[in-house]
Design a protein around this motif. Structure first.
Motif, PDB file in Angstrom:
ATOM      1  N   ALA A  31       0.820  -1.216   0.000  1.00 54.26           N
ATOM      2  CA  ALA A  31       0.000   0.000   0.000  1.00 54.26           C
ATOM      3  C   ALA A  31       0.852   1.265   0.000  1.00 54.26           C
ATOM      4  CB  ALA A  31      -0.935  -0.004   1.207  1.00 54.26           C
ATOM      5  N   ILE A  32       1.963   1.255   0.720  1.00 49.61           N
ATOM      6  CA  ILE A  32       2.844   2.430   0.756  1.00 49.61           C
ATOM      7  C   ILE A  32       3.410   2.719  -0.629  1.00 49.61           C
ATOM      8  CG2 ILE A  32       5.096   3.225   1.604  1.00 49.61           C
ATOM      9  CD1 ILE A  32       4.303   1.836   4.296  1.00 49.61           C
ATOM     10  N   ALA A  33       3.667   1.677  -1.382  1.00 48.22           N
ATOM     11  CA  ALA A  33       4.237   1.849  -2.728  1.00 48.22           C
ATOM     12  C   ALA A  33       3.173   2.103  -3.797  1.00 48.22           C
ATOM     13  CB  ALA A  33       5.050   0.610  -3.095  1.00 48.22           C
ATOM     14  N   TYR A  34       1.910   2.146  -3.410  1.00 49.69           N
ATOM     15  CA  TYR A  34       0.799   2.293  -4.364  1.00 49.69           C
ATOM     16  C   TYR A  34       1.017   3.463  -5.323  1.00 49.69           C
ATOM     17  CZ  TYR A  34      -4.014   2.735  -6.031  1.00 49.69           C
ATOM     18  OH  TYR A  34      -5.132   2.820  -6.812  1.00 49.69           O
ATOM     19  N   LYS A  35       0.747   3.215  -6.574  1.00 51.11           N
ATOM     20  CA  LYS A  35       0.856   4.172  -7.688  1.00 51.11           C
ATOM     21  C   LYS A  35       2.298   4.558  -8.014  1.00 51.11           C
ATOM     22  CE  LYS A  35      -3.712   6.210  -7.766  1.00 51.11           C
ATOM     23  NZ  LYS A  35      -4.484   7.431  -7.854  1.00 51.11           N
ATOM     24  N   ASP A  40      10.467   6.286  -8.909  1.00 47.29           N
ATOM     25  CA  ASP A  40       9.698   7.078  -7.934  1.00 47.29           C
ATOM     26  C   ASP A  40      10.267   6.848  -6.535  1.00 47.29           C
ATOM     27  OD1 ASP A  40       8.000   7.932  -9.944  1.00 47.29           O
ATOM     28  OD2 ASP A  40       6.362   6.570  -9.417  1.00 47.29           O
ATOM     29  N   PRO A  41      10.167   7.853  -5.665  1.00 47.36           N
ATOM     30  CA  PRO A  41      10.683   7.694  -4.299  1.00 47.36           C
ATOM     31  C   PRO A  41      10.025   6.552  -3.525  1.00 47.36           C
ATOM     32  CG  PRO A  41      10.102   9.993  -4.728  1.00 47.36           C
ATOM     33  CD  PRO A  41       9.662   9.184  -5.919  1.00 47.36           C
ATOM     34  N   LYS A  42       8.745   6.274  -3.777  1.00 52.20           N
ATOM     35  CA  LYS A  42       8.025   5.222  -3.060  1.00 52.20           C
ATOM     36  C   LYS A  42       8.206   3.840  -3.685  1.00 52.20           C
ATOM     37  CE  LYS A  42       3.841   6.591  -3.277  1.00 52.20           C
ATOM     38  NZ  LYS A  42       2.403   6.689  -3.088  1.00 52.20           N
ATOM     39  N   TRP A  43       8.889   3.747  -4.827  1.00 49.77           N
ATOM     40  CA  TRP A  43       9.005   2.480  -5.545  1.00 49.77           C
ATOM     41  C   TRP A  43       9.647   1.402  -4.675  1.00 49.77           C
ATOM     42  CZ3 TRP A  43       7.191  -0.429  -9.122  1.00 49.77           C
ATOM     43  CH2 TRP A  43       7.909  -1.516  -9.591  1.00 49.77           C
ATOM     44  N   ASN A  52       4.734  -5.726 -13.396  1.00 50.07           N
ATOM     45  CA  ASN A  52       4.387  -4.886 -14.545  1.00 50.07           C
ATOM     46  C   ASN A  52       4.933  -3.466 -14.402  1.00 50.07           C
ATOM     47  OD1 ASN A  52       2.691  -3.892 -12.597  1.00 50.07           O
ATOM     48  ND2 ASN A  52       0.842  -3.943 -13.861  1.00 50.07           N
ATOM     49  N   SER A  53       5.837  -3.267 -13.465  1.00 46.22           N
ATOM     50  CA  SER A  53       6.536  -1.993 -13.240  1.00 46.22           C
ATOM     51  C   SER A  53       5.635  -0.858 -12.773  1.00 46.22           C
ATOM     52  CB  SER A  53       7.309  -1.574 -14.500  1.00 46.22           C
ATOM     53  OG  SER A  53       8.314  -2.522 -14.775  1.00 46.22           O
ATOM     54  N   ILE A  54       4.548  -1.201 -12.125  1.00 47.82           N
ATOM     55  CA  ILE A  54       3.711  -0.208 -11.441  1.00 47.82           C
ATOM     56  C   ILE A  54       3.005  -0.925 -10.285  1.00 47.82           C
ATOM     57  CG2 ILE A  54       1.700  -0.498 -12.956  1.00 47.82           C
ATOM     58  CD1 ILE A  54       1.280   2.602 -12.514  1.00 47.82           C
ATOM     59  N   ILE A  55       2.958  -0.247  -9.155  1.00 47.48           N
ATOM     60  CA  ILE A  55       2.234  -0.812  -8.017  1.00 47.48           C
ATOM     61  C   ILE A  55       0.807  -0.300  -8.120  1.00 47.48           C
ATOM     62  CG2 ILE A  55       2.164  -1.112  -5.522  1.00 47.48           C
ATOM     63  CD1 ILE A  55       4.820  -2.036  -6.886  1.00 47.48           C
TER      64      ILE A  55
END
Length: 71
Positions: A31-35, A40-43, A52-55
């Motif tokens: 959830a923290i890494a969402y979007k 990205d800093p949250k990645w 698929n390279s996106i959360i």
């Protein structure tokens, strides 16, 4: 589903979990890494369950469905 150490293998700072039980911390890590996406800093690559390279919601759903279970 996840690599070596659950909490689904997501939190590497916790002691080993040989039963591979899915904890709320596993859901929180995704959830923290969402979007987020690479760069990205949250990645967090570990949270990209479908690789698929996106959360996205699909990653959160995958971990949430198994919450409390041994995987």
């Amino acid at each position: 589903m996840f690599a070596k150490r659950p909490n689904f293998g997501l939190d590497k700072t916790l002691p080993p979990n040989p039963k591979r039980k899915v904890y709320i911390l596993d859901v929180a890590i995704v959830a923290i890494a969402y979007k987020s996406k690479p760069g990205d800093p949250k990645w967090n690559a570990i949270a990209d369950l479908d690789k698929n390279s996106i959360i996205d919601i699909l990653d959160i759903t995958k971990v949430a469905v198994d919450y409390g279970k041994t995987v």
